[in-house]
Structure formats: structure tokens, C-alpha cells
Enzyme design. Structure first.
Site, PDB file in Angstrom:
ATOM      1  N   CYS A  16      25.798  91.885  26.483  1.00 20.71           N
ATOM      2  CA  CYS A  16      25.809  90.863  25.429  1.00 20.71           C
ATOM      3  C   CYS A  16      24.470  90.818  24.710  1.00 20.71           C
ATOM      4  CB  CYS A  16      26.016  89.471  26.007  1.00 20.71           C
ATOM      5  SG  CYS A  16      27.388  89.347  27.128  1.00 20.71           S
ATOM      6  N   GLY A  42      27.031  94.517  22.104  1.00 24.43           N
ATOM      7  CA  GLY A  42      28.379  94.003  22.344  1.00 24.43           C
ATOM      8  C   GLY A  42      29.173  94.028  21.058  1.00 24.43           C
ATOM      9  N   ASN A 121      23.438  86.036  28.452  1.00 18.92           N
ATOM     10  CA  ASN A 121      23.413  87.490  28.601  1.00 18.92           C
ATOM     11  C   ASN A 121      23.072  87.784  30.055  1.00 18.92           C
ATOM     12  OD1 ASN A 121      21.130  90.113  27.485  1.00 18.92           O
ATOM     13  ND2 ASN A 121      23.141  90.273  28.366  1.00 18.92           N
ATOM     14  N   GLY A 122      23.957  88.512  30.722  1.00 17.45           N
ATOM     15  CA  GLY A 122      23.737  88.829  32.129  1.00 17.45           C
ATOM     16  C   GLY A 122      25.002  88.601  32.901  1.00 17.45           C
TER      17      GLY A 122
END
Ligand code: SF4
Length: 483
Positions: A16, A42, A121-122
Site C-alpha cells: 500500500c 498498489g 501500510n503494512g
């Protein structure tokens, strides 16, 4: 579904991109531009949330590219305000391969002290356990995304304000997270204690921006101020500027080394270094570690290009564009007939026959995941009359899956998990195959002494099998750690 890379099924897929601004008029325009610059992180979907005193919170979430959705003046007019955040997504959690609009971030929650939106994000490594527990206690999830846990944890927090609640929520989360969030007036950014995923701070006029990468600051004309540090939380408002603190137990950072190899854009700055320069240096190290007599060094475009330039420079072997990428591979051919689909890589890449014929070629690629594409490219080069094909790979063998926000095939599908380097060379049918060593990669990334085995300077779990954060959910599902 749009494709990100010519070999979408044979690459690790980042995850992302996140972006946010505060203190700028028409924030949604800036967020859309920022997301456009982060599109490589993404391509499945994107979303924007903004706030305006008169109109409150507004959001738009769409499937597909930013440029196809968030360039319409009509849509952007529905997103007024001087604070906003956004997210581009490739599904790494939730329902992989069947992205539903309900899984598209940012997620929004209404609390007693006002609303908040978050973009993550992650990947949370304890999301399944958290989700079970939250559902048992009455939470009603709207999506299949691990990131929604953060909103529910915030709802249950006793914190007096939203930043306190977010801090408390993230203390319960394990895994990799860079988060951009917003309230009515505040932009917030947080990085997990190991700083696995990137997050940077920028300044634009009187306003501020947070972004996964510096390339998205460039596109809006923001000045790069600094990286958000591992374990740091910043709360930013137009009035008070940036307030920073460190709510988590301090740990040695373990930034994702694959960001250096492939995920991040080459024009971004990571850990104070140009990504392009690190990749070029990987090529230099590779030429030192794995020299071979040849006539031409060619990249597999585009991600192999800086390493191929470095290899050529160090080895003295000329560089050439032996493979040309079709830049205009659009949606028209993405859901093609079987006949077209079987053309596979040829649709996306073409061999520059006039350059290749009769030559011994060194082909530089960023990684080998399943190996399917590597074989096809080798066949194309031989068909074009190459005398020899030598592969040089700008990362060590990818032998372990990533659980920190990158989509990797199951371990048994990774060619390096089941074969030695010699077996891979034979299987791929190339004249030689060499990967950069872990130490070489660390040297290229700015650590002249190589990898510190006692306390590695990066996360390199997909190469080493040493996971800096226990993948709790996956272990519960039967994943076996390296003994
Ligand atoms: S496992 Fe690999 S891809 Fe995942 S965070 Fe670590 S280095 Fe990056």
C-alpha cells in the site's frame, strides 16, 4: 484489474501507499496527486477522506487507478477541506485477489470526541487474534482488512482524545505499520517500533504532508523534511506544527531491505540515500561478486535498470537496452482472449533483436520469485539469437514469505525455497545464474561492514528466514519458522 508490473504473477507485490496533508486549500487535489505518485505501491483501489468545517468528513473510495478516478473535477468538488488523507491498495490482507470496495481504505470511525480516519501500510501479525477478541466483545467489522482492527481498538480505548486512542490501539498491535490518520484538525503519522515500512514528512507552504515515499512530496512541490523515525508518532496541525513523541518501547530499527531493491521508486530517498544510487551500487557489488565474460549487460526493465548500469560500469562490459518494455500495455489486453493470454511476457516485453543476436548477454533482474518469467525471458533471448544468457539477480534468493505487508506466494511456490542455486540454474536453463549475497546487499545499502548477523540492520526475513516480528497468526495456521 490493472497490472503494475510486466510480470505481475512473478514478483513480490507491495502492499500500500499512504499520503496525507494538512493546512493546504483543496487538500483532496494534493492527496490525489500524492497517491498518483505512489501508484506503484498498489494498483487495485484507492481512497481519499477529507474534512471541512462546513461539510464535515467526506470520502471517496474507488477500484482501479488514481488517474482514472481522482482526476475528475466533479468528484474532487465533493471532497472539500484543507486536511485529507489517502490510500492506494494492493490487497495484502483481507480477501486477496477479490478486493471489495468495503476493504478500500481509509477507514473511518465516529467517536464521542469526533471522527477519525486512518490509512495503514503494512500488516498486523496478530490481526486474527485481535479480530477474534474484538468480535467476541461486540465489534461489528465492515471489512476483511486487518487495518480495521485499529479503528475498533480506538473505539474501545479510554483515551481522552483521538491521538491518545490511536496510540493505545497501536500498542496492542503487532507487526509492521506505517499509519497516516486524521481528525477534524489534526494529521497524524505513526511508524511501528522497528520502522519496517517507510513514512516521511514534508512541508508545503504553511502546511505539512506525510507520505510513504519522498517521490510523492516532489509531485506536490513539498520540501522533504525528514523521515518519521521508527516508533515515532507525530501529531500535526496547521496551528501548532509538528509534535512528536515515542510511545513504544525503543528497539533497533529493521527497515524492509526489499524497499531498497524493488518496492520504492528509484527517485525516492530512503534512510538518507537515493534509492537509485543504492540499486546502482547493488549492480556494482554483483559485478564484483559474480563476474562473467560477456558482450552486453541488459536490464529486465524497468526495475533491473539501475543495477544493470552499476554492473556494466564496474565490469566494463557495455550496457544496452536488450529488452524493451511496452509502456502502453493498457487495460485493453489485461483481460484478453486465451490466445492473447498465452503470449504472456511477449505482450509486455520485446527483445531488441538487432542488439542481442550473436552476443553473450548478462541480464540483470531485481528478483526471482517463482522463476516462471525468468524462463520465458531466457527463451525470448535465445529465440532472438543470443549466444549465451547469464542471469544476475539484484537480491538474494527469495526463500521465505513476507508477513509484513508484502504479498508473497506460499513458501513452496518460491523457487528458492525448494532448489539450490545450481538446481535453479538448471531448471531455468540459463548459462549461469548468480544472486547478490546478503552481505553484498547490505554493503550496497550503505553498510560497508555488511550484515551484522547478531543484530541485522534491516528486515531481510524473505531472504534469511529470520523474522524480526513473530508472525503470530501464521504460526497459529501452521507456518514453521526456520529452526
Ligand atoms: S520480509 Fe522481505 S519484503 Fe517483507 S518486510 Fe522483510 S525484507 Fe521486506
Amino acid at each position: 484489474m490493472p497490472l503494475a508490473h510486466p510480470f505481475d504473477d512473478d514478483k513480490l507485490k507491495e502492499e500500500c501507499g499512504i499520503f496525507g496533508v494538512v493546512g493546504v486549500a483543496d487538500a483532496a487535489n494534493f492527496v490525489a496527486l500524492g497517491l498518483h505518485a505512489l501508484q506503484h505501491r498498489g494498483q487495485e483501489a484507492g481512497g481519499i477522506v477529507v474534512h471541512d468545517a462546513e461539510h464535515g468528513f467526506n470520502s471517496a473510495r474507488r477500484m482501479g487507478y488514481v488517474r482514472d478516478n481522482f482526476t475528475s473535477a466533479e468528484l474532487l468538488q465533493t471532497l472539500p477541506g484543507n486536511i485529507g488523507i489517502g490510500h492506494v491498495r494492493y490487497s495484502t490482507a483481507g480477501n486477496k485477489g477479490q478486493t471489495a470496495i468495503r476493504d478500500v481504505q481509509p477507514f473511518f470511525g465516529e467517536f464521542s470526541m469526533g471522527g477519525a480516519a486512518i490509512a495503514h501500510n503494512g500488516n498486523l501479525t496478530n490481526a486474527a487474534a485481535l479480530r477474534r477478541d474484538l468480535i467476541d466483545r461486540g465489534a461489528i467489522f465492515q471489512s476483511s482488512s486487518d487495518s480495521e482492527c485499529i479503528i475498533h481498538l480506538m473505539a474501545r480505548s479510554m483515551g481522552r482524545n483521538i491521538p491518545d486512542r490511536m496510540e493505545e490501539a497501536l500498542r496492542k498491535a503487532e507487526g509492521a505499520f506505517s499509519v497516516v490518520a486524521m481528525t477534524r484538525t489534526k494529521l497524524m503519522g505513526v511508524r511501528d517500533p522497528l520502522g519496517v515500512r517507510p513514512l516521511v514528512l514534508g512541508k508545503i507552504g504553511d502546511g505539512w504532508a506525510l507520505s510513504s515515499e519522498t517521490c510523492a512530496l516532489d509531485i506536490i512541490g513539498a520540501e522533504f523534511v525528514r523521515e518519521i523515525e521508527p516508533g515515532e508518532m507525530v501529531v500535526i496541525s496547521a496551528k501548532d506544527g509538528v509534535q512528536s513523541h515515542f510511545p513504544f518501547r525503543r528497539q533497533e530499527p529493521r527497515f524492509c531491505i526489499f524497499e531498497q531493491v524493488y518496492f520504492s521508486r528509484p527517485d525516492s530517498i530512503l534512510s538518507g540515500r537515493s534509492v537509485y544510487e543504492t540499486r546502482r551500487q547493488i549492480g556494482v557489488e554483483l559485478a564484483r561478486e559474480a563476474p562473467v565474460e560477456a558482450d552486453l549487460v541488459c536490464p529486465v526493465p524497468d526495475s533491473g535498470t539501475p543495477a544493470a548500469i552499476g554492473f556494466s560500469h564496474e565490469s566494463g562490459i557495455p550496457y544496452g537496452m536488450g529488452i524493451i518494455r511496452n509502456q502502453y500495455m493498457g487495460r485493453t489486453f489485461i483481460e484478453p482472449t486465451d490466445a492473447i493470454r498465452n503470449m504472456g511476457v511477449r505482450l509486455k516485453l520485446n527483445v531488441n533483436r538487432a542488439l542481442i543476436a550473436g552476443k553473450r548477454i548478462i541480464l540483470v533482474d531485481d528478483s526471482v520469485v517463482r522463476g516462471t518469467t525468468t524462463r520465458k525471458i531466457k527463451d525470448m533471448l535465445l529465440d532472438a539469437g543470443a549466444a549465451e544468457v547469464h542471469f544476475r539477480i539484484a537480491s538474494p534468493p527469495t526463500a521465505w514469505p513476507c508477513f509484513y505487508g508484502v504479498d508473497t506466494p506460499q513458501r513452496e511456490k518460491l523457487i528458492a525455497a525448494t532448489m539450490t542455486e545450481d538446481e535453479m540454474r538448471e531448471h531455468l536453463g540459463v548459462d549461469s545464474l548468480r544472486f547478490i549475497s546478503l552481505d553484498g546487499l547490505y554493503r550496497a545499502a550503505g553498510h560497508a561492514e555488511g550484515r551484522n548477523t547478531a543484530c541485522p540492520q534491516f528486515c531481510d526475513a524473505c531472504f534469511s528466514g529470520e523474522y524480526p516480528i513473530k508472525p503470530t497468526d501464521m504460526i497459529a495456521k501452521g507456518f514453521e519458522l526456520k529452526s
